[in-house]
Design a protein around this motif. Structure first.
Motif: not given
Length: 170
Positions: A53-72
């Motif tokens: 159906t197209g682009l979908e957002r999913v969530s992943r757990s995260y802990a630590g610095p540099d959220r943007p690079q961790a997401a990438m």
């Protein structure tokens, strides 16, 4: 006798429900309320993959610095087994992970500041760029209390030297 049967018949479902008597059993500890601050789960980063159906957002757990690079970094790993089972796929090409820079020198404007450098630029489809832009915008936006569509993302493709400004349009 018919009258006695008619009087007893409505009571039969109540008295003969088929469930036997049981004794009380252990139910575990009582409810404890909210977890303590240091025991709360890690926050999340939001990644964007494609489905039928197209682009979908999913969530992943995260802990630590540099959220943007961790997401990438997590985006570059692709969908996990559960996400693949739901039909999610990624269009990012194999190769180096896109690098995210935030702050000074990244095209600051009223919509935020983030620049993503894509090394495999000539092999990165428009579809993959949408994944990258929305993932970076969500990571920066959450840190700045903004929606992903309110964050401008500058995409620098090293392969051909182009620099474009993109906005996440889910």
């Amino acid at each position: 006798m018919l009258l006695a049967a008619l009087l007893v018949l409505p009571l039969a479902p109540v008295t003969a429900c088929g469930i036997g008597d049981t004794s009380p059993g252990a139910a575990g500890p009582p409810a404890g309320g909210l977890p303590e601050a240091d025991r709360r789960p890690a926050s999340a980063v939001h990644l964007y993959f494609y489905s039928a159906t197209g682009l979908e957002r999913v969530s992943r757990s995260y802990a630590g610095p540099d959220r943007p690079q961790a997401a990438m970094d997590r985006l570059a790993q692709g969908p996990d087994a559960a996400e693949r089972a739901r039909g999610l796929i990624s269009f990012l090409p194999d190769g180096p992970t896109p690098q995210v820079a935030t702050g000074e020198g990244t095209g600051t404007g009223e919509r935020g500041a983030v620049e993503v450098t894509v090394v495999s630029g000539e092999h990165t489809s428009r579809t993959a760029v949408r994944q990258i832009v929305c993932t970076a915008a969500a990571a920066v936006g959450s840190a700045q209390d903004r929606r992903p569509e309110d964050v401008e993302v500058r995409v620098r493709r090293l392969a051909d030297g182009t620099l474009t400004t993109e906005v996440c349009a889910e």
